[in-house]
Design an enzyme around this catalytic site. Sequence first.
Site, PDB file in Angstrom:
ATOM      1  N   ASP A   1      -7.705  -1.532  14.222  1.00 48.85           N
ATOM      2  CA  ASP A   1      -9.110  -1.672  13.804  1.00 48.85           C
ATOM      3  C   ASP A   1      -9.322  -2.890  12.906  1.00 48.85           C
ATOM      4  O   ASP A   1     -10.369  -3.051  12.301  1.00 48.85           O
ATOM      5  CB  ASP A   1      -9.594  -0.397  13.091  1.00 48.85           C
ATOM      6  CG  ASP A   1      -8.877  -0.140  11.768  1.00 48.85           C
ATOM      7  OD1 ASP A   1      -7.960  -0.910  11.403  1.00 48.85           O
ATOM      8  OD2 ASP A   1      -9.233   0.840  11.084  1.00 48.85           O
TER       9      ASP A   1
ATOM     10  N   ASP B   1       0.825  -1.207   0.000  1.00 48.84           N
ATOM     11  CA  ASP B   1       0.000   0.000   0.000  1.00 48.84           C
ATOM     12  C   ASP B   1       0.860   1.257   0.000  1.00 48.84           C
ATOM     13  O   ASP B   1       2.077   1.197   0.194  1.00 48.84           O
ATOM     14  CB  ASP B   1      -0.967  -0.006   1.193  1.00 48.84           C
ATOM     15  CG  ASP B   1      -0.301  -0.468   2.499  1.00 48.84           C
ATOM     16  OD1 ASP B   1       0.939  -0.525   2.543  1.00 48.84           O
ATOM     17  OD2 ASP B   1      -1.014  -0.769   3.459  1.00 48.84           O
TER      18      ASP B   1
ATOM     19  N   GLU C   1      -9.814  -1.016   5.271  1.00 49.55           N
ATOM     20  CA  GLU C   1     -10.459  -0.638   6.518  1.00 49.55           C
ATOM     21  C   GLU C   1     -11.815  -1.340   6.649  1.00 49.55           C
ATOM     22  O   GLU C   1     -12.333  -1.896   5.678  1.00 49.55           O
ATOM     23  CB  GLU C   1     -10.649   0.890   6.543  1.00 49.55           C
ATOM     24  CG  GLU C   1      -9.349   1.689   6.432  1.00 49.55           C
ATOM     25  CD  GLU C   1      -8.558   1.760   7.745  1.00 49.55           C
ATOM     26  OE1 GLU C   1      -8.628   0.819   8.558  1.00 49.55           O
ATOM     27  OE2 GLU C   1      -7.859   2.773   7.948  1.00 49.55           O
TER      28      GLU C   1
HETATM   29  C1  F6R Z   1       1.395  -1.308   5.974  1.00 45.69           C
HETATM   30  C2  F6R Z   1       0.175  -2.062   6.188  1.00 45.69           C
HETATM   31  C3  F6R Z   1      -0.637  -1.876   7.424  1.00 45.69           C
HETATM   32  C4  F6R Z   1       0.177  -2.110   8.689  1.00 45.69           C
HETATM   33  C5  F6R Z   1      -0.696  -1.903   9.915  1.00 45.69           C
HETATM   34  C6  F6R Z   1       0.079  -2.090  11.184  1.00 45.69           C
HETATM   35  O1  F6R Z   1       1.963  -1.644   4.714  1.00 45.69           O
HETATM   36  O2  F6R Z   1      -0.167  -2.829   5.360  1.00 45.69           O
HETATM   37  O3  F6R Z   1      -1.709  -2.765   7.397  1.00 45.69           O
HETATM   38  O4  F6R Z   1       0.694  -3.408   8.660  1.00 45.69           O
HETATM   39  O5  F6R Z   1      -1.223  -0.620   9.878  1.00 45.69           O
HETATM   40  O6  F6R Z   1       1.039  -1.089  11.295  1.00 45.69           O
HETATM   41  P1  F6R Z   1       2.225  -1.202  12.345  1.00 45.69           P
HETATM   42  O7  F6R Z   1       3.010  -2.408  11.970  1.00 45.69           O
HETATM   43  O8  F6R Z   1       3.031   0.055  12.174  1.00 45.69           O
HETATM   44  O9  F6R Z   1       1.575  -1.340  13.670  1.00 45.69           O
END
Ligand code: F6R
Length: 264
Positions: A136, A67, A143
């Site tokens: 979440d 992403d 989301e």
């Molecule tokens: C980022 C992604 C997100 C993160 C998630 C957790 O490429 O795909 O889904 O894996 O937001 O973020 P962290 O690891 O920073 O807690």
Amino acid sequence: MKIGIFPDDDTIGQVAADFVEDLFTRQPQANLGLATGSSPLATYRHLIERVSTGRLSFAQGQAFTLDEYVGLDPQHPERYRNVIYRDFLSGVDFPAESVHSPDGNADDLAAAACAYDRLIADAGGVDLQILGIGSDGHIAFNEPGESFKSRTHPGVLTNQTRQDNARFFGSDINAVPTHCVTQGLGTIMEARRLVLVAQGRAKARAIRELVEGAVSIRWPATIMQMHPDAWVLIDEDAASELDMIDYYREVWEKSRHYRGVCSG
Ligand code: F6R
């Protein structure tokens, strides 16, 4: 899904790195899916070390990130393309032209997202996708309310996610982009193996829903329950809301012989 519960982040990283090493040893031209963020940092550290000691090489492989934020300056340090370079790619040997990510600055975001989805498919699909999870329940930036069949698409970030990620933007939620381009849940589910890593109490509820909740788009990661080869590697804090911890530990121990790829 198989659940591995470990005492610390370093062990999670070691076990996740074992999965990646196993893949690239068997199949040097494999396609690796990369998550950005803090969850996979220990995994990336272990992989960098293994490449630097000559135990592992990505020279024939390709990498696809999950992403990207929309609208960040190409030089912005928190642009995911820059983050993943800093955290991982600068320390390993993927050829520059073999690293791909969604374009968050395209004039036509939907068309660029479609093109990225096609690029992954044309490359033969992702062999192993590393995932983190949002508090979440998002995976990539899908989301709550997204479609389980979604393809790579532009999306809106929840305030929860923006709040969670504000720590990377000087703790200012207003500096966190409001939009993203993300691989869809349908795209991610086509990866041949999923390895999700998560640490800390802030992830405990999302992990409970992922592992023991009903499959529901309220918690997008729950779609992973439908994947035939999905692994969830977590620490004690992230596991703290699970009902069946003892059972998961027993399965993990007793399936060593047929899991065959992990040292954890
Ligand atoms: C980022 C992604 C997100 C993160 C998630 C957790 O490429 O795909 O889904 O894996 O937001 O973020 P962290 O690891 O920073 O807690």
